[in-house]
Design an enzyme around this catalytic site. Structure first.
Site, PDB file in Angstrom:
ATOM      1  N   HIS A 152      41.741  38.024  41.236  1.00  0.00           N
ATOM      2  CA  HIS A 152      42.819  38.678  40.485  1.00  0.00           C
ATOM      3  C   HIS A 152      44.182  38.217  40.968  1.00  0.00           C
ATOM      4  O   HIS A 152      44.393  37.957  42.150  1.00  0.00           O
ATOM      5  CB  HIS A 152      42.680  40.203  40.518  1.00  0.00           C
ATOM      6  CG  HIS A 152      42.965  40.878  41.822  1.00  0.00           C
ATOM      7  ND1 HIS A 152      44.233  41.266  42.194  1.00  0.00           N
ATOM      8  CD2 HIS A 152      42.154  41.280  42.828  1.00  0.00           C
ATOM      9  CE1 HIS A 152      44.192  41.869  43.356  1.00  0.00           C
ATOM     10  NE2 HIS A 152      42.938  41.890  43.791  1.00  0.00           N
ATOM     11  N   GLU A 201      43.785  44.072  38.060  1.00  0.00           N
ATOM     12  CA  GLU A 201      42.683  44.561  38.883  1.00  0.00           C
ATOM     13  C   GLU A 201      43.092  45.810  39.632  1.00  0.00           C
ATOM     14  O   GLU A 201      42.281  46.735  39.817  1.00  0.00           O
ATOM     15  CB  GLU A 201      42.249  43.464  39.877  1.00  0.00           C
ATOM     16  CG  GLU A 201      40.964  43.791  40.643  1.00  0.00           C
ATOM     17  CD  GLU A 201      41.200  44.554  41.950  1.00  0.00           C
ATOM     18  OE1 GLU A 201      40.209  45.024  42.544  1.00  0.00           O
ATOM     19  OE2 GLU A 201      42.375  44.687  42.378  1.00  0.00           O
ATOM     20  N   ASP A 244      37.459  38.253  46.368  1.00  0.00           N
ATOM     21  CA  ASP A 244      38.495  39.237  46.685  1.00  0.00           C
ATOM     22  C   ASP A 244      38.603  39.334  48.203  1.00  0.00           C
ATOM     23  O   ASP A 244      37.956  38.567  48.924  1.00  0.00           O
ATOM     24  CB  ASP A 244      38.148  40.599  46.067  1.00  0.00           C
ATOM     25  CG  ASP A 244      39.387  41.416  45.706  1.00  0.00           C
ATOM     26  OD1 ASP A 244      40.397  41.328  46.435  1.00  0.00           O
ATOM     27  OD2 ASP A 244      39.349  42.146  44.699  1.00  0.00           O
ATOM     28  N   HIS A 246      46.650  46.484  51.369  1.00  0.00           N
ATOM     29  CA  HIS A 246      47.594  47.279  50.586  1.00  0.00           C
ATOM     30  C   HIS A 246      48.805  47.698  51.422  1.00  0.00           C
ATOM     31  O   HIS A 246      49.296  48.826  51.332  1.00  0.00           O
ATOM     32  CB  HIS A 246      46.912  48.514  49.971  1.00  0.00           C
ATOM     33  CG  HIS A 246      46.124  48.188  48.745  1.00  0.00           C
ATOM     34  ND1 HIS A 246      45.875  49.099  47.741  1.00  0.00           N
ATOM     35  CD2 HIS A 246      45.517  47.034  48.350  1.00  0.00           C
ATOM     36  CE1 HIS A 246      45.160  48.531  46.791  1.00  0.00           C
ATOM     37  NE2 HIS A 246      44.932  47.270  47.148  1.00  0.00           N
TER      38      HIS A 246
END
Length: 343
Positions: free
Chosen positions: A63, A204, A227, A312
């Site tokens: 993604h 995504e 990923d 993240h």
């Protein structure tokens, strides 16, 4: 081995912005990179495709979007209010530098924070909500509204920091490192006797929306999704993570094709490619593989992940050796499978 410098490739990929739903900048970068390999196209959702070759059909997915925020308002005092685009960790907010990407370019700002001298007892233990914080761009409301519009996307300040050894800290290594691994792979597969479709998919971080539609009608024989997954760091349970620098994480899950997972393991062994097994016991891997497997009539799908620390966050870390292991594993697997099909 390719002539591509992995660190330079990651720098280029992570420099481009692409918050979910506003991915045009990274789309243009990827179109330019992929143009040397095959026919490049972009669909209505901003999925980027590159197709080359003929024969047994492999889909390679990663993604292109990143987590971020969206401007929802400007207060009477000129502070910018935002909401999430994807899984922002609220602990990252206070005092962080951000960029607001407007139609006229980048506007820099700072997430507000209350000095410790003015806090109440226990405030330092609270995780802020987005309602509690604002972005300070240094203007009153009238001037702020001339520069920032509702719907503008916001990212944390771009960061690219080579660490000692082969590890790199950067924003958006989720999943630009997966994109880099696929680019390394197709550099090795340019003359393969098979058909390759690269899908760099959108949204995504909003639930795999690009991967839901991207493979449709393309008659794919099998797919590999790439990923990031959890690399071990302090405070993590070792059972939940894999080690940085120890190679590709080959997914094993009830929803993944068992034979493909085993064939990837055998390919890694045969070619002395470092690998680790990531066993997942639920009906979801949390990646695009979940959506690709059920696309149209169903697609046999495998998942390979890159160990990443601090997912993240603005300071994610990957090891370039792991990115290269994933790229090499994909290339060797496709070569082996294409050879078997064409034998």
């Amino acid at each position: 081995m390719t002539d591509i410098n992995t660190k330079d490739l990651l720098l280029k990929l992570t420099s481009a912005t692409g918050v979910s739903g506003a991915e045009e900048n990274i789309v243009e970068v990827l179109k330019e990179i992929l143009s040397k390999y095959g026919d490049v196209s972009v669909d209505r959702m901003n999925n980027v495709f590159c197709t080359f070759g003929e024969g047994y059909h492999f889909l390679l997915d990663a993604h292109l979007d990143e987590i971020g925020m969206i401007v929802t308002g400007i207060t009477d005092d000129g502070f910018v209010k935002v909401n999430k685009c994807g899984g922002i960790d609220n602990r990252m907010l206070l005092s962080h530098e951000v960029s607001i990407w407007t139609k006229n370019g980048e506007v820099k700002g700072i997430f507000s924070t209350l000095p410790p001298h003015l806090q109440n007892a226990g405030d330092e233990k609270k995780i802020p909500s987005l309602d509690d914080v604002s972005i300070d761009i240094g203007f009153k409301k009238e001037e702020a509204e001339k520069r920032v519009s509702l719907g503008d996307r916001v990212t944390f300040k771009r960061n690219f920091t080579p660490l000692l050894g082969t590890q790199i800290s950067s924003s958006v290594l989720d999943d630009r490192s997966g994109i880099a691994a696929i680019i390394l792979a197709i550099e090795e597969l340019k003359d393969i006797n098979a058909k390759i479709t690269v899908l760099f998919s959108t949204q995504e971080e909003l639930g795999g929306r690009g991967a839901k539609v991207g493979p449709y009608g393309r008659n794919v024989d099998e797919a590999i999704a790439v990923d990031v997954s959890f690399g071990y760091s302090p405070l993590c349970k070792k059972s939940d993570c894999k080690e940085m620098g120890k190679g590709a994480m080959i997914g094993v899950s009830p929803i993944l094709d068992a034979k493909m997972s085993q064939d990837l393991i055998e390919t890694a062994k045969e070619n002395e490619i470092p690998y680790q097994i990531e066993a997942m016991g639920t009906g979801s891997t949390g990646t695009n593989a979940d959506d690709i497997t059920t696309n149209q009539f169903g697609i046999r799908t495998a998942l390979i992940s890159i160990p990443e620390k601090y997912m993240h966050s603005p300071i994610e870390i990957v090891d370039t050796k792991d990115v290269e292991s994933v790229g090499r594993l994909i290339a060797e697997y496709v070569k082996k499978k294409a050879g078997e099909i064409n034998a």
